[in-house]
Design an enzyme around this catalytic site. Structure first.
Site, PDB file in Angstrom:
ATOM      1  N   CYS A   3       3.246 106.892  82.153  1.00  0.00           N
ATOM      2  CA  CYS A   3       2.513 106.397  83.326  1.00  0.00           C
ATOM      3  C   CYS A   3       2.693 107.329  84.528  1.00  0.00           C
ATOM      4  CB  CYS A   3       2.925 104.960  83.602  1.00  0.00           C
ATOM      5  SG  CYS A   3       1.669 104.065  84.519  1.00  0.00           S
TER       6      CYS A   3
ATOM      7  N   HIS B  66       3.295 102.074  78.841  1.00  0.00           N
ATOM      8  CA  HIS B  66       4.761 101.946  78.885  1.00  0.00           C
ATOM      9  C   HIS B  66       5.313 101.416  77.574  1.00  0.00           C
ATOM     10  CE1 HIS B  66       5.232 102.212  83.319  1.00  0.00           C
ATOM     11  NE2 HIS B  66       4.016 101.717  83.340  1.00  0.00           N
TER      12      HIS B  66
ATOM     13  N   GLU C  68       8.230 101.577  76.610  1.00  0.00           N
ATOM     14  CA  GLU C  68       9.625 101.150  76.834  1.00  0.00           C
ATOM     15  C   GLU C  68       9.737  99.681  77.243  1.00  0.00           C
ATOM     16  OE1 GLU C  68       7.859 103.042  78.767  1.00  0.00           O
ATOM     17  OE2 GLU C  68       8.163 102.454  80.861  1.00  0.00           O
TER      18      GLU C  68
HETATM   19  N1  GLN Z   1       0.023 103.950  89.844  1.00  0.00           N
HETATM   20  C1  GLN Z   1       1.294 104.602  89.662  1.00  0.00           C
HETATM   21  C2  GLN Z   1       1.284 106.018  90.227  1.00  0.00           C
HETATM   22  O1  GLN Z   1       0.374 106.438  90.813  1.00  0.00           O
HETATM   23  C3  GLN Z   1       1.691 104.640  88.215  1.00  0.00           C
HETATM   24  C4  GLN Z   1       1.994 103.238  87.727  1.00  0.00           C
HETATM   25  C5  GLN Z   1       3.075 103.155  86.706  1.00  0.00           C
HETATM   26  O2  GLN Z   1       3.847 104.079  86.484  1.00  0.00           O
HETATM   27  N2  GLN Z   1       3.168 101.999  86.108  1.00  0.00           N
HETATM   28  O3  GLN Z   1       2.231 106.732  90.079  1.00  0.00           O
END
Ligand code: GLN
Length: 200
Positions: free
Chosen positions: A83, A178, A180
């Site tokens: 992410c 994710h 994890e």
């Molecule tokens: N929206 C977040 C960002 O810009 C990422 C979201 C996440 O890691 N769950 O970093």
């Protein structure tokens, strides 16, 4: 260091550090939080967690981590980004905050917060051909999308409509979602395979 129990760091500036340490530990790695440049030479691989990429970017620069991490990536350190971590691994980002930078390494363009407010968070079952069955239970939280996969990178998974959500390139791995948080361990296992292969 050592092939059997590789020492894997989780960049611990912000984000879901604990969850990654837990999965990596359960898979037999010596999992350690990493915050300072001096800690980098002692690790065999690094996870960039989910969180807020613009905050992790700022803190990494404040802690003097950006340059050493960029050179570690350039010299082959295995890195897995989930992410926000995927955003930080992208060579180019779209919709970052003003001045937002990345560590880079993955030949991809990633759009931050790509799902908008309508579908900020959702879960789905994803077919990931390199992992086989069963499909991956994937949780997307204000997730990014890979908008362009450059010639050096490879697509590992797409949503049913073809949008790319997992990529790999050499020793680098990135997922929009994710694993994890759902008990899905196969991406971390694959990552540890990369880490061990580099040690042997
Ligand atoms: N929206 C977040 C960002 O810009 C990422 C979201 C996440 O890691 N769950 O970093």
């Amino acid at each position: 260091m050592g092939g059997d129990r590789p020492r894997v760091g989780v960049l611990a500036l912000q984000g879901d550090v604990r969850e990654h340490l837990h999965v990596l530990g359960a898979l037999g790695a010596d999992a350690v939080p990493v915050r300072r440049p001096e800690e980098l030479p002692a690790i065999d691989g690094l996870v960039l967690p989910g969180g807020e990429s613009s905050v992790i970017d700022k803190l990494a620069r404040a802690f003097g981590m950006q340059r050493p991490l960029r050179s570690a990536i350039a010299t082959g350190l295995p890195v897995y980004g989930t992410c926000a971590g995927l955003i930080l691994l992208a060579d180019e980002i779209v919709d970052g905050i003003a001045g937002q930078q990345t560590f880079g390494g993955l030949d991809v363009v990633v759009r931050r917060n790509a799902f908008g407010s309508q579908a900020e968070s959702f879960e789905t079952h994803l077919e990931v051909p390199t992992l086989g069955d069963p499909p991956v239970h994937a949780v997307f939280i204000r997730a990014p999308l890979v908008e362009r996969v450059g010639p050096d990178a490879e697509t590992l998974a797409t949503l049913p409509d073809g949008r790319v959500v997992a990529v790999a390139q050499g020793n680098l791995l990135g997922t929009s979602f994710h694993p994890e948080v759902t008990g899905e361990k196969r991406f971390h296992e694959r990552f540890l395979d990369i880490v061990r292969a580099r040690l042997n």
